[in-house]
Design a protein around this motif. Structure first.
Motif, PDB file in Angstrom:
ATOM      1  N   VAL A  41      -2.258  11.028  19.534  1.00 28.91           N
ATOM      2  CA  VAL A  41      -1.139  10.938  20.468  1.00 28.91           C
ATOM      3  C   VAL A  41      -0.603   9.507  20.430  1.00 28.91           C
ATOM      4  N   LEU A  42       0.702   9.402  20.650  1.00 36.18           N
ATOM      5  CA  LEU A  42       1.411   8.139  20.441  1.00 36.18           C
ATOM      6  C   LEU A  42       2.192   7.768  21.687  1.00 36.18           C
ATOM      7  N   ALA A  43       1.830   6.676  22.338  1.00 40.67           N
ATOM      8  CA  ALA A  43       2.605   6.168  23.479  1.00 40.67           C
ATOM      9  C   ALA A  43       3.425   4.981  22.987  1.00 40.67           C
TER      10      ALA A  43
ATOM     11  N   PHE B 113      12.180  12.534  15.916  1.00 43.55           N
ATOM     12  CA  PHE B 113      11.293  11.653  15.142  1.00 43.55           C
ATOM     13  C   PHE B 113       9.810  11.991  15.251  1.00 43.55           C
ATOM     14  N   PHE B 114       9.404  12.673  16.320  1.00 34.31           N
ATOM     15  CA  PHE B 114       7.959  12.827  16.526  1.00 34.31           C
ATOM     16  C   PHE B 114       7.523  14.270  16.765  1.00 34.31           C
ATOM     17  N   SER B 115       8.245  15.193  16.158  1.00 30.66           N
ATOM     18  CA  SER B 115       7.919  16.607  16.391  1.00 30.66           C
ATOM     19  C   SER B 115       7.671  17.372  15.097  1.00 30.66           C
TER      20      SER B 115
ATOM     21  N   GLY C 250       1.148  21.876  19.928  1.00 27.39           N
ATOM     22  CA  GLY C 250       1.462  20.481  19.641  1.00 27.39           C
ATOM     23  C   GLY C 250       2.443  19.899  20.651  1.00 27.39           C
ATOM     24  N   VAL C 251       3.356  19.051  20.142  1.00 21.70           N
ATOM     25  CA  VAL C 251       4.327  18.362  21.004  1.00 21.70           C
ATOM     26  C   VAL C 251       5.205  19.365  21.752  1.00 21.70           C
ATOM     27  N   GLY C 252       5.485  19.109  23.028  1.00 21.52           N
ATOM     28  CA  GLY C 252       6.484  19.885  23.752  1.00 21.52           C
ATOM     29  C   GLY C 252       6.038  20.431  25.085  1.00 21.52           C
ATOM     30  N   ASP C 253       4.757  20.574  25.297  1.00 23.96           N
ATOM     31  CA  ASP C 253       4.299  21.078  26.595  1.00 23.96           C
ATOM     32  C   ASP C 253       3.703  19.912  27.388  1.00 23.96           C
ATOM     33  N   ASP C 254       3.111  20.219  28.523  1.00 29.69           N
ATOM     34  CA  ASP C 254       2.531  19.156  29.347  1.00 29.69           C
ATOM     35  C   ASP C 254       1.325  18.518  28.674  1.00 29.69           C
ATOM     36  N   CYS C 255       0.589  19.315  27.942  1.00 33.35           N
ATOM     37  CA  CYS C 255      -0.544  18.817  27.157  1.00 33.35           C
ATOM     38  C   CYS C 255      -0.512  19.485  25.790  1.00 33.35           C
TER      39      CYS C 255
ATOM     40  N   GLU D 240      -2.843  14.937  12.760  1.00 31.54           N
ATOM     41  CA  GLU D 240      -1.565  15.474  13.231  1.00 31.54           C
ATOM     42  C   GLU D 240      -1.186  14.872  14.578  1.00 31.54           C
ATOM     43  N   LEU D 241       0.105  14.511  14.714  1.00 31.10           N
ATOM     44  CA  LEU D 241       0.608  13.955  15.971  1.00 31.10           C
ATOM     45  C   LEU D 241       0.915  15.112  16.916  1.00 31.10           C
ATOM     46  N   VAL D 242       0.134  15.215  17.998  1.00 25.88           N
ATOM     47  CA  VAL D 242       0.251  16.377  18.891  1.00 25.88           C
ATOM     48  C   VAL D 242       0.841  16.031  20.254  1.00 25.88           C
ATOM     49  N   GLY D 243       1.184  14.762  20.494  1.00 22.68           N
ATOM     50  CA  GLY D 243       1.775  14.433  21.783  1.00 22.68           C
ATOM     51  C   GLY D 243       1.929  12.947  21.950  1.00 22.68           C
ATOM     52  N   GLY D 244       2.384  12.560  23.152  1.00 25.62           N
ATOM     53  CA  GLY D 244       2.554  11.141  23.404  1.00 25.62           C
ATOM     54  C   GLY D 244       3.378  10.896  24.635  1.00 25.62           C
ATOM     55  N   ASP D 245       3.946   9.705  24.690  1.00 22.26           N
ATOM     56  CA  ASP D 245       4.811   9.346  25.792  1.00 22.26           C
ATOM     57  C   ASP D 245       5.810   8.334  25.250  1.00 22.26           C
ATOM     58  N   THR D 246       7.040   8.379  25.776  1.00 17.98           N
ATOM     59  CA  THR D 246       8.089   7.497  25.274  1.00 17.98           C
ATOM     60  C   THR D 246       8.803   6.883  26.462  1.00 17.98           C
ATOM     61  N   THR D 247       8.902   5.563  26.452  1.00 15.84           N
ATOM     62  CA  THR D 247       9.513   4.896  27.590  1.00 15.84           C
ATOM     63  C   THR D 247      10.254   3.648  27.117  1.00 15.84           C
TER      64      THR D 247
ATOM     65  N   GLU E 188      15.715  10.128  25.420  1.00 19.12           N
ATOM     66  CA  GLU E 188      14.265  10.176  25.229  1.00 19.12           C
ATOM     67  C   GLU E 188      13.866  11.477  24.518  1.00 19.12           C
ATOM     68  N   PHE E 189      14.484  12.578  24.933  1.00 22.44           N
ATOM     69  CA  PHE E 189      14.088  13.866  24.351  1.00 22.44           C
ATOM     70  C   PHE E 189      14.588  14.019  22.925  1.00 22.44           C
ATOM     71  N   ASP E 190      15.761  13.423  22.638  1.00 17.42           N
ATOM     72  CA  ASP E 190      16.228  13.404  21.245  1.00 17.42           C
ATOM     73  C   ASP E 190      15.250  12.614  20.374  1.00 17.42           C
ATOM     74  N   ILE E 191      14.765  11.500  20.915  1.00 20.53           N
ATOM     75  CA  ILE E 191      13.817  10.676  20.141  1.00 20.53           C
ATOM     76  C   ILE E 191      12.586  11.502  19.793  1.00 20.53           C
ATOM     77  N   ILE E 192      12.031  12.164  20.799  1.00 21.91           N
ATOM     78  CA  ILE E 192      10.811  12.953  20.554  1.00 21.91           C
ATOM     79  C   ILE E 192      11.106  14.076  19.557  1.00 21.91           C
ATOM     80  N   ARG E 193      12.205  14.797  19.802  1.00 24.54           N
ATOM     81  CA  ARG E 193      12.511  15.958  18.962  1.00 24.54           C
ATOM     82  C   ARG E 193      12.830  15.536  17.520  1.00 24.54           C
TER      83      ARG E 193
HETATM   84  P1  ADP Z   1       5.601  14.768  30.565  1.00 28.95           P
HETATM   85  O1  ADP Z   1       6.709  14.422  31.491  1.00 28.95           O
HETATM   86  O2  ADP Z   1       4.941  16.068  30.828  1.00 28.95           O
HETATM   87  O3  ADP Z   1       4.659  13.633  30.368  1.00 28.95           O
HETATM   88  P2  ADP Z   1       7.225  13.988  28.384  1.00 28.95           P
HETATM   89  O4  ADP Z   1       8.635  14.254  28.758  1.00 28.95           O
HETATM   90  O5  ADP Z   1       6.721  12.599  28.508  1.00 28.95           O
HETATM   91  O6  ADP Z   1       6.300  15.016  29.146  1.00 28.95           O
HETATM   92  O7  ADP Z   1       6.991  14.458  26.884  1.00 28.95           O
HETATM   93  C1  ADP Z   1       7.413  15.721  26.455  1.00 28.95           C
HETATM   94  C2  ADP Z   1       6.567  16.153  25.296  1.00 28.95           C
HETATM   95  O8  ADP Z   1       6.779  15.266  24.212  1.00 28.95           O
HETATM   96  C3  ADP Z   1       5.085  16.151  25.583  1.00 28.95           C
HETATM   97  O9  ADP Z   1       4.501  17.229  24.890  1.00 28.95           O
HETATM   98  C4  ADP Z   1       4.613  14.833  24.988  1.00 28.95           C
HETATM   99  O10 ADP Z   1       3.272  14.907  24.565  1.00 28.95           O
HETATM  100  C5  ADP Z   1       5.567  14.675  23.814  1.00 28.95           C
HETATM  101  N1  ADP Z   1       5.854  13.281  23.467  1.00 28.95           N
HETATM  102  C6  ADP Z   1       6.454  12.343  24.234  1.00 28.95           C
HETATM  103  N2  ADP Z   1       6.580  11.186  23.567  1.00 28.95           N
HETATM  104  C7  ADP Z   1       6.044  11.385  22.344  1.00 28.95           C
HETATM  105  C8  ADP Z   1       5.843  10.567  21.201  1.00 28.95           C
HETATM  106  N3  ADP Z   1       6.238   9.285  21.156  1.00 28.95           N
HETATM  107  N4  ADP Z   1       5.228  11.123  20.145  1.00 28.95           N
HETATM  108  C9  ADP Z   1       4.818  12.385  20.168  1.00 28.95           C
HETATM  109  N5  ADP Z   1       4.975  13.224  21.201  1.00 28.95           N
HETATM  110  C10 ADP Z   1       5.583  12.720  22.285  1.00 28.95           C
END
Ligand code: ADP
Ligand code: MG
Length: 319
Positions: A83-85, A11-13, A22-27, A113-120, A4-9
């Motif tokens: 933000v992108l879930a 493709f979406f960072s 931006g991407v990487g912290d809790d918010c 700009e893409l500043v965050g999201g969630d990946t599952t 999951e973290f490789d995907i974020i780092r």
């Molecule tokens: P948390 O557990 O705090 O929700 P995550 O592990 O889900 O954090 O996400 C780590 C970081 O990556 C966060 O800053 C989040 O916004 C970002 N992130 C997760 N998925 C994506 C995505 N698909 N696109 C952009 N940023 C993402």
């Protein structure tokens, strides 16, 4: 298999210079410019419901952000942050690279700009939230239409719906028409520049995602007014002029969704300015009717003024 973290780092960072964080912290941390309201909107797209599961990932990345940007356009907002879930059945790197490519390409063009999201892991689902900025007094709200105003539409509607008719085997199209319709279905262009330039010119706006008459009705209900639409004036896409089934074309123009044109109302004193704007931004803007007092329904009239019956309803997921 990548994590999951490789995907974020991977493709979406990409860099986010307009965010504080931006991407990487809790918010993410963002700061709207002084005097601006934050305009916020979410759209969810599910495989099998909003797009074909085997859709090309590049055009899917484009389209998922485009439909969200269209909501900002319809509010007159400047795109800023997204933000992108993402729920993915598997971590397919080629798919992710394509999706990110389509997403970031249109994002860059519109300065978002893409500043965050969630990946599952899960059934393929793309849910995007966009944030934009608009000066409070210029937001193009649905509840701001008044009797006497003109009704305008950008470009022409109908092509995305006709593409679906074609893909379902219910319409035959020439090669040129097919290309135009499929392009509109897969790669709609949000009318961001138009929305921004309508600040102070238009009273209210909506993007045409459910169908011209259905979306107009949303304005009428929110504003407590009625409307007359002149059938002959509603623009037909030039690419469809030679289509043999003009009844179907008309149906798609009036009731087809997914074109992401803007429908807006404006005082008649703004006509010249709106026509000048159309020329300046190279996008047709057509006056198709008028807001009238009365019940919140749109009456379609032919050239002689007779009311026409239209068996058209917008799309509703629960009907
Ligand atoms: P948390 O557990 O705090 O929700 P995550 O592990 O889900 O954090 O996400 C780590 C970081 O990556 C966060 O800053 C989040 O916004 C970002 N992130 C997760 N998925 C994506 C995505 N698909 N696109 C952009 N940023 C993402
Ligand atoms: Mg998370």
């Amino acid at each position: 298999m990548i994590s999951e973290f490789d995907i974020i780092r991977r493709f979406f960072s990409r860099p986010t210079p307009s965010a504080v964080l931006g991407v990487g912290d809790d918010c993410a941390l963002v700061r709207p410019r002084a005097g601006m309201l934050l305009a916020v909107s979410t759209d969810m797209m599910l495989a099998g419901r909003h797009f074909f599961p085997d859709a090309d990932p590049v055009s899917l990345g484009h389209k998922c952000l485009a439909v969200n940007l269209s909501d900002l356009a319809a509010m007159g907002a400047d795109p800023r942050w997204a933000v992108l879930a993402l729920a993915l059945p598997e971590a397919d790197e080629a798919w992710l690279a394509g999706f990110a490519e389509g997403f970031y390409r249109i994002a860059a063009r519109h300065g978002i700009e893409l500043v965050g999201g969630d990946t599952t892991r899960g059934p393929l689902t793309v849910s995007i939230t966009v944030m934009g900025e608009v000066p409070q007094e210029f937001a193009l709200r649905r509840d701001a239409a008044h009797a006497g105003e003109d009704i305008w539409v950008s470009g022409a509607t109908g092509q995305a719906a006709l593409a679906l008719e074609y893909l379902g085997g219910r319409a035959q199209l020439s090669e040129a028409a097919r290309t135009a319709c499929l392009e509109r279905l897969h790669a709609p262009e949000p009318r961001i520049e138009l929305g921004r330039r309508l600040r102070g010119l238009a009273a209210c706006a909506i993007d045409v995602s459910d169908g011209l008459l259905a979306d107009l009705t949303h304005i009428l209900e929110a504003s407590g007014v009625g409307a007359e639409i002149w059938d002959e004036h509603v623009p037909r896409p030039p690419a469809l002029a030679s289509c043999s089934d003009q009844d179907l074309v008309r149906q798609c123009v009036l009731a087809g969704g997914d074109d992401y044109e803007l429908l807006f109302t404006a005082a008649s004193s703004r006509r010249a300015a709106i026509e000048a704007l159309a020329a300046e931004i190279g996008l047709a803007l057509t006056r198709i009717g008028a807001i009238v007092p009365g019940a919140p329904t749109a009456v379609l009239r032919d050239a002689k003024g007779n009311a026409l019956q239209v068996a058209v309803k917008g799309y509703d997921h629960f009907r």
